[in-house]
Design a protein around this motif. Structure first.
Motif, short mmCIF file in Angstrom:
data_model
loop_
_atom_site.label_atom_id
_atom_site.label_comp_id
_atom_site.label_asym_id
_atom_site.label_seq_id
_atom_site.Cartn_x
_atom_site.Cartn_y
_atom_site.Cartn_z
N GLY A 1 36.50 28.40 69.31
CA GLY A 1 36.27 27.44 68.25
C GLY A 1 36.09 28.11 66.92
O GLY A 1 36.60 29.22 66.69
N VAL A 2 35.37 27.46 66.03
CA VAL A 2 35.05 28.02 64.72
C VAL A 2 33.53 28.00 64.57
O VAL A 2 32.82 27.31 65.30
N TYR A 3 33.05 28.75 63.59
CA TYR A 3 31.61 28.89 63.40
C TYR A 3 31.23 28.58 61.96
O TYR A 3 32.03 28.80 61.04
N GLU A 4 30.02 28.09 61.80
CA GLU A 4 29.48 27.86 60.47
C GLU A 4 28.18 28.66 60.35
O GLU A 4 27.26 28.52 61.17
N LEU A 5 28.11 29.51 59.34
CA LEU A 5 26.90 30.27 59.06
C LEU A 5 26.23 29.63 57.85
O LEU A 5 26.76 29.70 56.73
N VAL A 6 25.10 28.99 58.09
CA VAL A 6 24.37 28.32 57.01
C VAL A 6 23.15 29.17 56.66
O VAL A 6 22.36 29.53 57.54
N THR A 7 23.01 29.49 55.38
CA THR A 7 21.92 30.34 54.92
C THR A 7 20.96 29.53 54.08
O THR A 7 21.35 28.90 53.09
N PHE A 8 19.69 29.53 54.49
CA PHE A 8 18.65 28.78 53.81
C PHE A 8 17.69 29.74 53.11
O PHE A 8 17.15 30.65 53.75
N GLN A 9 17.49 29.54 51.82
CA GLN A 9 16.46 30.29 51.10
C GLN A 9 15.21 29.41 51.08
O GLN A 9 15.20 28.34 50.47
N MET A 10 14.16 29.87 51.78
CA MET A 10 12.95 29.07 51.93
C MET A 10 11.89 29.52 50.92
O MET A 10 11.94 30.62 50.37
N LYS A 11 10.92 28.65 50.68
CA LYS A 11 9.80 29.01 49.82
C LYS A 11 8.97 30.10 50.49
O LYS A 11 8.92 30.19 51.71
N PRO A 12 8.32 30.96 49.70
CA PRO A 12 7.49 32.03 50.28
C PRO A 12 6.39 31.48 51.17
O PRO A 12 5.91 30.36 50.98
N GLY A 13 6.00 32.26 52.16
CA GLY A 13 4.94 31.86 53.07
C GLY A 13 5.28 32.13 54.51
O GLY A 13 4.41 32.22 55.35
N ASN B 1 26.75 27.97 52.72
CA ASN B 1 27.35 28.12 54.05
C ASN B 1 28.73 28.75 53.97
O ASN B 1 29.35 28.82 52.90
N LYS B 2 29.19 29.21 55.14
CA LYS B 2 30.51 29.80 55.28
C LYS B 2 31.11 29.31 56.58
O LYS B 2 30.41 29.22 57.59
N LEU B 3 32.39 28.99 56.55
CA LEU B 3 33.12 28.68 57.78
C LEU B 3 33.77 29.97 58.26
O LEU B 3 34.51 30.63 57.51
N LEU B 4 33.48 30.34 59.51
CA LEU B 4 33.93 31.62 60.07
C LEU B 4 34.95 31.41 61.18
O LEU B 4 34.76 30.57 62.05
N LEU B 5 35.98 32.23 61.15
CA LEU B 5 36.99 32.23 62.22
C LEU B 5 36.86 33.52 63.01
O LEU B 5 36.92 34.61 62.44
N PRO B 6 36.66 33.43 64.32
CA PRO B 6 36.49 34.65 65.11
C PRO B 6 37.75 35.50 65.13
O PRO B 6 38.87 34.99 65.24
N THR B 7 37.58 36.81 65.04
CA THR B 7 38.70 37.73 65.14
C THR B 7 39.10 37.85 66.61
O THR B 7 38.33 37.48 67.51
N PRO B 8 40.28 38.40 66.91
CA PRO B 8 40.70 38.55 68.31
C PRO B 8 39.75 39.41 69.14
O PRO B 8 39.67 39.24 70.36
N PHE B 9 39.04 40.32 68.48
CA PHE B 9 38.15 41.23 69.20
C PHE B 9 36.67 40.81 69.18
O PHE B 9 35.81 41.53 69.63
#
Length: 252
Positions: A149-161, A240-248
């Motif tokens: 399939g395909v992958y989504e990498l979502v990055t969240f910048q959270m408040k300190p703590g 976020n980024k949509l990621l496609l897996p490489t053959p390896f």
């Protein structure tokens, strides 16, 4: 004359003060950091920005030589970025400890095949590289899809703590989305080195259209909306980024 009662009272008071200080210190530590990492395993997320004209050559070179690298440590996944970044590859490596990573990096530096067959040819293709050291959050394990399939990498910048502050609400938002079946959760990674107070969530979908349909349904799901609404009060930004897996890539 020595005042025995006074000495005893002072000693008792000092002992009580020390105990209170220890208790306060332990409580403050937990409030500041939340649940502690219980083992040394961590995941290094590496991002390579490649010269546009070298993308195909980089992919071919890596495909032919990645076995030299995986002989030293475990590769979790390797992807090209389709959306959310241009001319990028993202890969995740697992280590049992910092000592193991140091040993791996030392071994790679002395691996003649790796240096001559890969590094010498790859470096001229590279524009920028970045890495982050992350831990899986305590309530998550690495998932593995049953098919490609395909992958989504979502990055969240959270408040300190730290997780003690935003952890429960964030966990509820992620799990509500996953449990509703809108996406398959692969992993939730909390930064130890890199941008602090940052969390990466890796999702799997059959294809981009399935992701789009799931997002549309999620926006109309009262359970997801309520959970996200509780979490966003701790959020600074996200991308976020949509990621496609490489053959390896082990994760397909």
């Amino acid at each position: 004359m020595l005042n025995i009662r006074g000495v005893i009272r002072k000693a008792y008071g000092l002992s009580e003060k020390i105990c209170n200080m220890k208790s306060t210190k332990q409580l403050t530590s937990f409030i500041s950091t939340g649940p502690q990492q219980q083992h040394g395993t961590f995941y290094e997320i590496r991002t390579y920005c490649i010269k546009p004209e070298k993308m195909n050559a980089f992919s071919k070179l890596t495909n032919e030589n990645i076995h030299l690298r995986t002989a030293h440590s475990e590769l979790i996944g390797y992807w090209t970025v389709e959306y959310g970044g241009i001319n990028q590859f993202v890969h995740i490596w697992k280590y049992d400890s910092f000592a193991q990573r140091t040993a791996v990096r030392t071994a790679l530096a002395h691996d003649k095949d790796w240096q001559e067959k890969y590094i010498a040819h790859m470096m001229p293709m590279l524009q920028i590289q970045d890495n982050e050291v992350t831990y899986l959050v305590p309530w998550c394990k690495i998932g593995k899809p049953v098919k490609d399939g395909v992958y989504e990498l979502v990055t969240f910048q959270m408040k300190p703590g730290g997780p003690a502050v935003w952890g429960p609400a964030f966990q509820m938002a992620v799990n509500t989305h996953a449990n509703a079946g809108y996406a398959d959760l692969i992993g939730v990674f909390h930064n130890e080195f890199g941008q602090l107070n940052q969390v990466h969530v890796l999702w799997w979908y059959e294809n981009p259209d399935q992701r789009a349909a799931g997002r549309h349904k999620a926006h109309e799901d009262a359970r997801v909306v309520a959970a996200v609404r509780a979490s966003v009060s701790y959020l600074v930004s996200q991308k976020n980024k949509l990621l496609l897996p490489t053959p390896f890539s082990p994760l397909k």
